[in-house]
Design a protein around this motif. Structure first.
Motif, PDB file in Angstrom:
ATOM      1  N   LYS A 157      -0.279  19.819   4.730  1.00  0.00           N
ATOM      2  CA  LYS A 157      -1.043  18.280   4.340  1.00  0.00           C
ATOM      3  C   LYS A 157      -2.555  18.281   3.922  1.00  0.00           C
ATOM      4  N   SER A 212       0.772   7.462  -1.737  1.00  0.00           N
ATOM      5  CA  SER A 212      -0.579   7.885  -2.283  1.00  0.00           C
ATOM      6  C   SER A 212      -0.869   6.890  -3.419  1.00  0.00           C
ATOM      7  N   ALA A 246      -3.743  10.875  -0.398  1.00  0.00           N
ATOM      8  CA  ALA A 246      -2.379  10.590   0.209  1.00  0.00           C
ATOM      9  C   ALA A 246      -2.296  10.757   1.545  1.00  0.00           C
ATOM     10  N   ILE A 286       5.586   9.935   2.267  1.00  0.00           N
ATOM     11  CA  ILE A 286       3.962  10.043   1.804  1.00  0.00           C
ATOM     12  C   ILE A 286       3.619   8.910   0.898  1.00  0.00           C
ATOM     13  N   ARG A 325       9.938  10.840  -5.924  1.00  0.00           N
ATOM     14  CA  ARG A 325       9.312   9.862  -5.853  1.00  0.00           C
ATOM     15  C   ARG A 325      10.067   8.627  -5.682  1.00  0.00           C
ATOM     16  N   SER A 361      -0.210   9.966  -8.388  1.00  0.00           N
ATOM     17  CA  SER A 361       0.752  10.768  -8.410  1.00  0.00           C
ATOM     18  C   SER A 361       0.268  12.168  -7.712  1.00  0.00           C
ATOM     19  N   LEU A 362       1.054  12.590  -7.104  1.00  0.00           N
ATOM     20  CA  LEU A 362       0.602  13.909  -6.434  1.00  0.00           C
ATOM     21  C   LEU A 362       0.284  14.913  -7.401  1.00  0.00           C
ATOM     22  N   LEU A 402      -2.299  18.038   0.242  1.00  0.00           N
ATOM     23  CA  LEU A 402      -2.264  16.523  -0.324  1.00  0.00           C
ATOM     24  C   LEU A 402      -3.440  16.066  -0.431  1.00  0.00           C
ATOM     25  N   PHE A 408       0.095  20.747  -6.200  1.00  0.00           N
ATOM     26  CA  PHE A 408       0.671  20.623  -4.964  1.00  0.00           C
ATOM     27  C   PHE A 408       1.986  21.430  -4.915  1.00  0.00           C
ATOM     28  N   GLU A 409       3.019  21.184  -5.863  1.00  0.00           N
ATOM     29  CA  GLU A 409       3.970  21.776  -5.815  1.00  0.00           C
ATOM     30  C   GLU A 409       4.295  23.186  -6.106  1.00  0.00           C
TER      31      GLU A 409
END
Length: 93
Positions: free
Chosen positions: A27, A66, A34, A64, A91, A69-70, A30, A74-75
Motif C-alpha cells: 500500500k 488513482s 492512490a 484502487i 485498469r 496511472s500507477l 501506491l 509499482f509493478e
C-alpha cells in the motif's frame, strides 16, 4: 479518476503478521495519489499448477482509485518481492 483491480497471491508459508506487514508495504508503494477503496481476503486456495514450487497461495484482491496511472515502478517492486508469487493488475476505467 482511474480505477484499478489488483490481485496478489502470497506464499502460503508467510505468517499472518508478516503478511499484514507485506500488504501495508505494498500500500505504501501506491503513493499518496492512490487509495484502496475495497479490500477482499479470499483466503488460501490451491493453485492449478505449481508456481515457484508452491502448490497453494493466499489471495488478496484490492480495488484502487488513482488520479494518475500507477507508477511503472509499482509493478517492478511487486515482481522483486519473493513473498508474492503472482499478481494481476487491471485498469477497469
Amino acid at each position: 479518476m482511474r480505477t484499478f483491480e489488483l490481485v496478489l497471491v502470497v506464499r502460503p508459508g508467510v505468517k499472518d503478521a508478516d503478511s499484514k506487514k507485506l500488504l501495508e508495504t505494498v500500500k505504501g508503494w501506491l503513493g499518496t495519489t492512490a487509495k484502496v477503496t475495497k479490500e477482499e481476503d479470499w483466503g488460501q486456495k490451491a493453485l492449478r499448477y505449481p508456481i515457484k514450487k508452491e502448490n497453494a497461495g493466499h489471495y488478496h484482491q484490492w480495488f484502487i482509485e488513482s488520479e494518475e496511472s500507477l507508477v511503472k515502478d509499482f509493478e517492478q517492486r511487486i515482481l522483486r518481492n519473493d513473498s508474492i508469487i503472482r499478481h494481476l493488475l487491471l485498469r477497469t476505467k
